[in-house]
Design an enzyme around this catalytic site. Sequence first.
Site, PDB file in Angstrom:
ATOM      1  CG  HIS A 156     -91.441  28.940 -40.078  1.00 62.99           C
ATOM      2  ND1 HIS A 156     -91.540  27.984 -39.091  1.00 62.99           N
ATOM      3  CD2 HIS A 156     -90.168  29.405 -40.000  1.00 62.99           C
ATOM      4  CE1 HIS A 156     -90.398  27.889 -38.436  1.00 62.99           C
ATOM      5  NE2 HIS A 156     -89.542  28.750 -38.984  1.00 62.99           N
ATOM      6  CD  GLU A 202     -83.337  27.451 -35.290  1.00 55.93           C
ATOM      7  OE1 GLU A 202     -83.751  28.302 -34.482  1.00 55.93           O
ATOM      8  OE2 GLU A 202     -83.992  27.110 -36.308  1.00 55.93           O
TER       9      GLU A 202
END
Length: 368
Positions: free
Chosen positions: A335, A224
């Site tokens: 992230h 993904e």
Amino acid sequence: MAVDPDFDYELLKRLTEARGVPGYEDRVREIVREELSPHVDGLRTDAMGNVVGTVEGDSEYSVVVAAHMDEIGFMVTHVDDDGFLAVDSLGGFDPRVLKAQRVTVHTEVPGPEDSGVEGTASRSDGDLPGVIGSAPPHTLDEEQREKTPKTEDVRIDLGLDAEAVEERVSPGDLVTMDQDTGIVGEHVTGKAIDNRVSVLALIEAARRIEDPAVTVHFAATVQEEVGLRGARALGVDVDPDLAIALDTTVANDVPGFGAEEHVTELGEGAGIKLKDSSVITSPKVHRRLREVAESEGIAHQFEVLPAGGTDTGGLQTSAGATPVGAISFPTRYLHTVTESAHVEDVAAVIDLLTAFLDSETGEGDYRL
């Protein structure tokens, strides 16, 4: 532990501390197979590595629930003459947060020092500890201090001489960030909360649903972070009547952002996605998600994400006009190695997903 999470925290810890960059999700896939197998009627893996566990319903109508397994990481591109590693990113790293981080380099050559290394999660033979260093600020000139960091400037130091590195590391070896998962106040924090928290929800829902009216495919997808690739392939192979994706989303409810920039807020419940840059969810699907949340008393909030895509978009565009919806985990510091989600939001997403699947009859009309 400061709080008592209303979900399988030990499984979440195991999932998040496992290593699995795009295309190399093997360690996570093994956990998913092990955990899904007792709760589904069939389990298969496709050629890309997507895992699909199917619970057969009373009708031919089918729903796919998708959550991606991969995490952002690196691939080694070069070993220089001094034994430092250059890398290419696998997924969207912010280079500002990479300096002074610990990493693991996953090699195919085991060494005697690999066994029993303390303070590292999910390390096995062939894995080498390393650091992304940062030069002391007082040794830098003004130009060096003001230089914008770039991922291509990252160098990994393994603490070994060049000959030892050359024997162990090759271009194509993988690199993941080092971080344990823990509870901080009412938040669970660590690396790969994006998107292993959704994999947890998928497994928890498979455990909880009983005798569904429709067939449910629980799909742990791959790649993904590099373009929704696993979901696009899955949408063709499974060809569902309805698709629900699970993922983390931005929670900028921290200093430096105005209320209009928060997207979601921690502690306010499950995120019901209205749009992101890859998808506009079906109004009929997100309305039913809201109705289920309201009828079950599940805390929820709406998500309008201005940038960033999810498997929702991959599933919508793969096999024709499939109605899609998505449930999101509000998450701070995405992230990075300190991604943080509120334990009550995690429980709310699991509850909403389970209630939605339990109440889906396949008789509703999602056409517009």
